[in-house]
Each structure stands twice: as structure tokens, then as C-alpha cells.
Design a protein around this motif. Structure first.
Motif, PDB file in Angstrom:
ATOM      1  N   GLY A  54      49.240   0.542  44.913  1.00 46.40           N
ATOM      2  CA  GLY A  54      47.662   1.357  44.789  1.00 46.40           C
ATOM      3  C   GLY A  54      47.973   2.619  44.222  1.00 46.40           C
ATOM      4  O   GLY A  54      49.275   3.234  44.226  1.00 46.40           O
ATOM      5  N   ALA A  56      45.822   6.380  43.115  1.00 47.12           N
ATOM      6  CA  ALA A  56      44.437   7.114  42.482  1.00 47.12           C
ATOM      7  C   ALA A  56      44.777   8.328  41.682  1.00 47.12           C
ATOM      8  O   ALA A  56      45.840   8.565  41.346  1.00 47.12           O
ATOM      9  CB  ALA A  56      44.059   7.876  44.262  1.00 47.12           C
ATOM     10  N   ARG A  65      37.409  10.245  40.702  1.00 52.31           N
ATOM     11  CA  ARG A  65      37.291   9.307  41.270  1.00 52.31           C
ATOM     12  C   ARG A  65      37.409   7.830  41.262  1.00 52.31           C
ATOM     13  O   ARG A  65      36.498   7.331  40.819  1.00 52.31           O
ATOM     14  CB  ARG A  65      35.802   9.326  42.366  1.00 52.31           C
ATOM     15  N   ILE A  67      40.364   4.698  41.657  1.00 50.96           N
ATOM     16  CA  ILE A  67      41.569   4.184  42.222  1.00 50.96           C
ATOM     17  C   ILE A  67      42.033   2.789  41.657  1.00 50.96           C
ATOM     18  O   ILE A  67      40.827   2.082  41.038  1.00 50.96           O
ATOM     19  CB  ILE A  67      41.227   4.186  43.853  1.00 50.96           C
ATOM     20  N   GLU A 150      43.923   5.166  49.415  1.00 51.41           N
ATOM     21  CA  GLU A 150      43.397   5.810  47.930  1.00 51.41           C
ATOM     22  C   GLU A 150      42.198   6.441  47.986  1.00 51.41           C
ATOM     23  O   GLU A 150      42.180   7.420  47.504  1.00 51.41           O
ATOM     24  CB  GLU A 150      43.277   4.563  46.791  1.00 51.41           C
ATOM     25  N   HIS A 153      43.002   9.819  49.181  1.00 53.02           N
ATOM     26  CA  HIS A 153      43.536  10.700  47.960  1.00 53.02           C
ATOM     27  C   HIS A 153      42.247  11.298  47.163  1.00 53.02           C
ATOM     28  O   HIS A 153      42.306  12.465  46.778  1.00 53.02           O
ATOM     29  CB  HIS A 153      44.288   9.720  46.821  1.00 53.02           C
TER      30      HIS A 153
END
Ligand code: ZN
Length: 168
Positions: A54, A56, A65, A67, A150, A153
Motif C-alpha cells: 500500500g 499514500a 487524500r 491511497i 494508509e 498517513h
């Protein structure tokens, strides 16, 4: 999901201590701009090159925003389940179970550190997909863990702040 019309770039990954990792990331406007598609493509390539499951956007110095969740077995996570990568834009956790589970996490932004983190076992998410469509879907287990890591983050939180640091 990822277009390969243009060659993707491997981006540099922000390491713990970089201010961008501590910021609240900004929402992305819809319809999605072509720059957002390019960023997602490059985030995906960067994640694959680093054996991540994953990533971000703040990890590649973009305080947005966005991910990508892409569990698959690899040298860093040999037991990870295989899934189609999902890009989530403006992800929101609509609901999370009070039932949690403890599991080991690492992070591309925190080198050489693994730790046990308690995460909700089940999530209901809302997000925009890469076509800008609003999606609601449920996730569980390791995939739910990645999503929570994520989303953290995007809110300026690193897993080590939630962790009981592993002794070994
Ligand atoms: Zn991380």
C-alpha cells in the motif's frame, strides 16, 4: 486498474521526520484531473518497486487524500493475500468494528522497523475510484489493516505512533 499508456516514474519516498508525513492531506476535487491519474500511476509503480502492499500520496511528497491498497505476497509480506490493486480517492471510514486484531506492520517511510499494531478487523469504506465514481464497500483482515495504515498517513499519523514496538 492502472493504465500503462505512459511510462510510470518511480518517485522518492518521504522518510519519518519529513513534515509532509505529519500533515493533514487535502481532499481531491472531482472530476479528477489528469495530474491525479499520473500521480496514481507513479504511486503504484513506486509501491511495486519498494515491495509495498500500500502507499499514500503524502509518502511521495503530495499532501493529497489518495491511497493505493494492493495486497500481494512479496518479500516484505510473504503471507499477504493477492488482490487487484485499488486506488481510493478521498477515502472515508464509514464504520469500523470494535473487534480488533493485532498484526505486524512495516512502512516504506519507516525503514527497518516492524511492530505489532491493533487494527479494526472489519471496515465499511466510501471513496472515489479512478473514474471518479463513488464506491461503498466492506473490507476485512489484512486488507482492512492496509487501508487503516494508509488512511492514517492522510491524517499525519505513522504506524509507530500506534504500535507496541516489536522486541526482535
Ligand atoms: Zn506507511
Amino acid at each position: 486498474m492502472m493504465s500503462t499508456l505512459h511510462e510510470a516514474q518511480i518517485l522518492s519516498i518521504a522518510q519519518q521526520g519529513e513534515p509532509v508525513l505529519a500533515q493533514l492531506a487535502q481532499a481531491v476535487s472531482n472530476p479528477l484531473e489528469s495530474e491525479v491519474q499520473t500521480l496514481i500511476r507513479n504511486m503504484h509503480a513506486t509501491m511495486l518497486a519498494a515491495n509495498g502492499v500500500g502507499i499514500a500520496a503524502p509518502q511521495v511528497f503530495q499532501s493529497l487524500r489518495i491511497i493505493i491498497v494492493a495486497s500481494r505476497p512479496n518479500p516484505r509480506y510473504p503471507d499477504a493475500p493477492l488482490m487487484e490493486p485499488i486506488a481510493m480517492i478521498n477515502p472515508e471510514i464509514l464504520w469500523q468494528s470494535t473487534e480488533t486484531c493485532l498484526g505486524e506492520e512495516g512502512c516504506l517511510s519507516v525503514e527497518n522497523t516492524r511492530a505489532q499494531v491493533a487494527r479494526a478487523e472489519h471496515l465499511k469504506m466510501r471513496y472515489l475510484n479512478q473514474q471518479g465514481e463513488k464506491i461503498e464497500a466492506d473490507y476485512s483482515g489484512f486488507v482492512a489493516r492496509i487501508i487503516q495504515h494508509e488512511v492514517d498517513h492522510l491524517n499525519g499519523v505513522l504506524f509507530v505512533e500506534r504500535a507496541e514496538l516489536a522486541q526482535d
